[in-house]
Scaffold this active site. Structure first.
Site, PDB file in Angstrom:
ATOM      1  N   SER A  14       0.765  -1.546  -0.094  1.00 52.19           N
ATOM      2  CA  SER A  14      -0.009   0.136  -0.084  1.00 52.19           C
ATOM      3  C   SER A  14       0.681   1.391  -0.038  1.00 52.19           C
ATOM      4  CB  SER A  14      -0.915   0.012   1.264  1.00 52.19           C
ATOM      5  OG  SER A  14      -1.824  -0.802   1.110  1.00 52.19           O
ATOM      6  N   HIS A  45      -2.934   0.972  -4.252  1.00 47.06           N
ATOM      7  CA  HIS A  45      -2.624  -0.462  -5.089  1.00 47.06           C
ATOM      8  C   HIS A  45      -2.991  -0.377  -6.723  1.00 47.06           C
ATOM      9  CE1 HIS A  45      -1.449  -3.147  -1.927  1.00 47.06           C
ATOM     10  NE2 HIS A  45      -2.431  -2.329  -1.146  1.00 47.06           N
ATOM     11  N   HIS A  67      -5.486  -9.216  -1.333  1.00 44.41           N
ATOM     12  CA  HIS A  67      -5.670  -9.326  -0.078  1.00 44.41           C
ATOM     13  C   HIS A  67      -6.721 -10.245   0.458  1.00 44.41           C
ATOM     14  CE1 HIS A  67      -3.891  -5.338  -0.411  1.00 44.41           C
ATOM     15  NE2 HIS A  67      -2.958  -5.538   0.764  1.00 44.41           N
ATOM     16  N   TYR A  69      -8.845 -10.069   2.700  1.00 39.11           N
ATOM     17  CA  TYR A  69      -9.904  -9.263   3.165  1.00 39.11           C
ATOM     18  C   TYR A  69     -10.918  -8.821   1.822  1.00 39.11           C
ATOM     19  CZ  TYR A  69      -7.054  -4.967   2.452  1.00 39.11           C
ATOM     20  OH  TYR A  69      -6.180  -3.954   1.859  1.00 39.11           O
ATOM     21  N   GLU A  70     -10.235  -8.828   0.790  1.00 40.84           N
ATOM     22  CA  GLU A  70     -10.975  -8.479  -0.496  1.00 40.84           C
ATOM     23  C   GLU A  70     -12.196  -9.470  -0.808  1.00 40.84           C
ATOM     24  OE1 GLU A  70      -8.351  -5.923  -3.432  1.00 40.84           O
ATOM     25  OE2 GLU A  70      -7.138  -7.320  -2.301  1.00 40.84           O
ATOM     26  N   ALA A  97       2.987  -2.328   4.186  1.00 42.58           N
ATOM     27  CA  ALA A  97       2.625  -1.407   5.239  1.00 42.58           C
ATOM     28  C   ALA A  97       2.232  -2.006   6.576  1.00 42.58           C
ATOM     29  CB  ALA A  97       1.682  -0.335   4.893  1.00 42.58           C
ATOM     30  N   MET A 195      -1.899  -6.998   7.209  1.00 42.68           N
ATOM     31  CA  MET A 195      -2.774  -7.834   6.354  1.00 42.68           C
ATOM     32  C   MET A 195      -2.152  -8.486   5.124  1.00 42.68           C
ATOM     33  SD  MET A 195      -5.733  -5.161   7.096  1.00 42.68           S
ATOM     34  CE  MET A 195      -5.967  -4.264   8.540  1.00 42.68           C
ATOM     35  N   SER A 196      -1.019  -8.570   5.064  1.00 34.90           N
ATOM     36  CA  SER A 196      -0.593  -9.224   3.760  1.00 34.90           C
ATOM     37  C   SER A 196       0.657 -10.349   3.908  1.00 34.90           C
ATOM     38  CB  SER A 196      -0.144  -8.283   2.664  1.00 34.90           C
ATOM     39  OG  SER A 196       0.714  -7.551   3.137  1.00 34.90           O
ATOM     40  N   ASN A 219       2.448   3.063  11.373  1.00 32.17           N
ATOM     41  CA  ASN A 219       1.693   3.495  12.641  1.00 32.17           C
ATOM     42  C   ASN A 219       2.092   2.666  13.923  1.00 32.17           C
ATOM     43  OD1 ASN A 219      -0.167   1.935  10.868  1.00 32.17           O
ATOM     44  ND2 ASN A 219      -0.935   1.171  13.100  1.00 32.17           N
ATOM     45  N   HIS A 231      -6.941   4.181   6.958  1.00 35.08           N
ATOM     46  CA  HIS A 231      -6.234   3.692   5.974  1.00 35.08           C
ATOM     47  C   HIS A 231      -5.472   4.965   5.229  1.00 35.08           C
ATOM     48  CE1 HIS A 231      -4.913   1.576   2.372  1.00 35.08           C
ATOM     49  NE2 HIS A 231      -5.446   2.083   1.595  1.00 35.08           N
TER      50      HIS A 231
HETATM   51  N1  HPA Z   1      -2.542  -3.212  11.331  1.00 32.83           N
HETATM   52  C1  HPA Z   1      -2.949  -3.940  10.414  1.00 32.83           C
HETATM   53  N2  HPA Z   1      -2.551  -3.694   9.370  1.00 32.83           N
HETATM   54  C2  HPA Z   1      -1.934  -2.659   8.851  1.00 32.83           C
HETATM   55  C3  HPA Z   1      -1.323  -1.677  10.146  1.00 32.83           C
HETATM   56  C4  HPA Z   1      -1.929  -2.141  11.407  1.00 32.83           C
HETATM   57  O1  HPA Z   1      -1.721  -1.416  12.387  1.00 32.83           O
HETATM   58  N3  HPA Z   1      -0.761  -0.556   9.711  1.00 32.83           N
HETATM   59  C5  HPA Z   1      -0.745  -0.955   8.353  1.00 32.83           C
HETATM   60  N4  HPA Z   1      -1.282  -1.931   7.921  1.00 32.83           N
END
Ligand code: HPA
Length: 256
Positions: A14, A45, A67, A69-70, A97, A195-196, A219, A231
């Site tokens: 991302s 993406h 992903h 989740y998609e 990310a 998440m990947s 983060n 996001h």
């Molecule tokens: N959690 C899950 N996926 C993420 C995060 C997070 O804090 N930051 C970027 N992708």
């Protein structure tokens, strides 16, 4: 046109598309022209493959990934990894990310992944195994190639980039975690959460690709700061980290 075989495949996470701009003699192919490749649904993406060279090394840069989740076809995760291998690639560099579980490794930092915890609840090798692609029960010891990790460490040192190192824990998302989950993940031994990546690593090891992976920390994980996650924040912090990520990969690829 004969583009030759890529030696290194690179998957950009991302907001991390900038590495694709460094590809020399680039030929761009939209995923819509690559059977089985995903149609990215997530902002940040792009959904294209950039073929060419970085520092003289033939590369295939994949901008965009599927992903879990998609909710689409798991083939959209399998196909790009196996296509790279079938095209002759030997190394797969995965980027993502991620949220950090360490206050000292904040937004904009890079973390080399040295192992993972798969909490997605799935494994995309489930189902009939094609022995021509890889073994039924592949080992995930040293899933993140120790020699590539070493190379990453020395590249970071040469460039003066602080490179954290640790365990990436994968969830499916798309909701961010609860603060209680983050506390639990810390107990489990996670250093970053995202998440990947883990499915791609499993698929890559299965078909014999050597893997290197880097998280751009966007983060501190949920519950570690005052602000709730979003996001948008992921994408803006990814831009910061993407500068160092690009420098690191441009140094690493010629050493692959
Ligand atoms: N959690 C899950 N996926 C993420 C995060 C997070 O804090 N930051 C970027 N992708």
């Amino acid at each position: 046109m004969n583009l030759g075989s890529p030696h290194v495949g690179i998957v950009l996470g991302s907001g991390l598309g900038a590495v694709a701009d460094a590809v020399e003699d680039a030929v761009v192919i939209g995923y819509e022209d690559l059977p089985g490749f995903p149609r990215p649904t997530v902002v940040g993406h792009a959904g294209r493959a950039v073929l060419g060279r970085i520092g003289g090394v033939p590369v295939a840069v994949l901008q965009g990934r599927a992903h879990l989740y998609e909710g689409g076809d798991p083939e959209a995760v399998r196909t790009p990894v196996r296509a790279l291998r079938a095209a002759g690639a030997e190394i797969l560099i995965l980027t993502n990310a991620a949220g950090s579980l360490h206050p000292s490794v904040g937004p904009g930092s890079l973390m080399a992944i040295n192992d993972h915890i798969n909490l997605t609840g799935v494994n995309l090798l489930t189902g009939p195994n094609d022995d021509a692609v890889g073994p039924r029960f592949p080992s995930l010891r040293d899933a993140y190639d120790p020699a590539l990790l070493d190379a990453m460490r020395s590249c970071a040192q040469d460039l003066g980039i602080a490179l954290a190192e640790g365990v990436y824990l994968a969830v499916t998302g798309p909701s961010f975690e609860t603060p209680a989950e983050i506390r639990a993940f810390r107990t489990l031994g996670a250093d970053a959460v995202g998440m990947s990546t883990v499915q791609e690593t499993i698929l890559a090891r299965h078909c014999g690709l050597r893997v290197a992976a880097v998280s751009v920390i966007t983060n501190l994980a949920e519950g570690m700061t005052e602000e709730a996650l979003s996001h948008e924040q992921t994408l803006s912090a990814a831009q910061e980290g993407a500068v160092d990520l690009t420098r690191l990969l441009l140094e690493l690829i010629p050493r692959c």
